[in-house]
Design a protein around this motif. Structure first.
Motif, PDB file in Angstrom:
ATOM      1  N   LYS A   1       2.545  11.835  -4.055  1.00 22.71           N
ATOM      2  CA  LYS A   1       3.198  11.058  -3.006  1.00 22.71           C
ATOM      3  C   LYS A   1       3.413  11.961  -1.799  1.00 22.71           C
ATOM      4  O   LYS A   1       3.793  13.117  -1.939  1.00 22.71           O
ATOM      5  N   GLN A   2       3.193  11.429  -0.628  1.00 21.35           N
ATOM      6  CA  GLN A   2       3.273  12.235   0.583  1.00 21.35           C
ATOM      7  C   GLN A   2       4.656  12.850   0.776  1.00 21.35           C
ATOM      8  O   GLN A   2       4.781  13.920   1.339  1.00 21.35           O
TER       9      GLN A   2
ATOM     10  N   LYS B   1      -5.749  11.916   2.645  1.00 20.51           N
ATOM     11  CA  LYS B   1      -4.776  10.841   2.534  1.00 20.51           C
ATOM     12  C   LYS B   1      -5.452   9.639   1.903  1.00 20.51           C
ATOM     13  O   LYS B   1      -6.529   9.234   2.325  1.00 20.51           O
ATOM     14  N   VAL B   2      -4.803   9.090   0.907  1.00 21.55           N
ATOM     15  CA  VAL B   2      -5.386   7.974   0.178  1.00 21.55           C
ATOM     16  C   VAL B   2      -4.398   6.820   0.125  1.00 21.55           C
ATOM     17  O   VAL B   2      -3.259   6.998  -0.291  1.00 21.55           O
ATOM     18  N   GLY B   3      -4.824   5.667   0.579  1.00 25.28           N
ATOM     19  CA  GLY B   3      -3.989   4.476   0.490  1.00 25.28           C
ATOM     20  C   GLY B   3      -4.315   3.713  -0.778  1.00 25.28           C
ATOM     21  O   GLY B   3      -5.444   3.292  -0.962  1.00 25.28           O
TER      22      GLY B   3
ATOM     23  N   THR C   1       0.830  -1.198   0.000  1.00 26.87           N
ATOM     24  CA  THR C   1       0.000   0.000   0.000  1.00 26.87           C
ATOM     25  C   THR C   1       0.870   1.256   0.000  1.00 26.87           C
ATOM     26  O   THR C   1       1.746   1.419   0.830  1.00 26.87           O
ATOM     27  N   MET C   2       0.604   2.123  -0.948  1.00 33.40           N
ATOM     28  CA  MET C   2       1.301   3.403  -1.002  1.00 33.40           C
ATOM     29  C   MET C   2       0.323   4.495  -0.567  1.00 33.40           C
ATOM     30  O   MET C   2      -0.848   4.443  -0.879  1.00 33.40           O
ATOM     31  N   HIS C   3       0.837   5.466   0.152  1.00 32.37           N
ATOM     32  CA  HIS C   3      -0.039   6.536   0.613  1.00 32.37           C
ATOM     33  C   HIS C   3       0.203   7.808  -0.194  1.00 32.37           C
ATOM     34  O   HIS C   3       1.341   8.211  -0.395  1.00 32.37           O
ATOM     35  N   TYR C   4      -0.883   8.416  -0.585  1.00 35.05           N
ATOM     36  CA  TYR C   4      -0.818   9.615  -1.413  1.00 35.05           C
ATOM     37  C   TYR C   4      -1.695  10.708  -0.817  1.00 35.05           C
ATOM     38  O   TYR C   4      -2.577  10.434  -0.003  1.00 35.05           O
TER      39      TYR C   4
END
Ligand SMILES: [Zn+2]
Length: 62
Positions: free
Chosen positions: A50-51, A29-31, A18-21
């Motif tokens: 990207k965070q 915040k979106v996983g 899972t990448m968080h954006y």
């Protein structure tokens, strides 16, 4: 395919990839799991940052 046991494999996959954006539209915040389409789950916007990329986040300051 509809067995509850499928939930296990989902959790493993999510934890591994899972990448968080941050949404470019609403800042939520979106996983995003690997293989999933890049899309905000709050507003449906397709541009996510990207965070770690703080330069791009400032773009949302307005
Ligand atoms: Zn959004």
């Amino acid at each position: 395919m509809s067995q509850p046991a499928g939930e296990r494999s989902y959790q493993q996959t999510a934890a591994a990839s899972t990448m968080h954006y941050l949404c470019a539209e609403c800042g939520a915040k979106v996983g995003i799991n690997k293989g999933e389409p890049i899309r905000c789950k709050e507003c449906g916007h397709r541009i996510l940052y990207k965070q770690r990329t703080r330069r791009m986040v400032q773009f949302e300051a307005r």
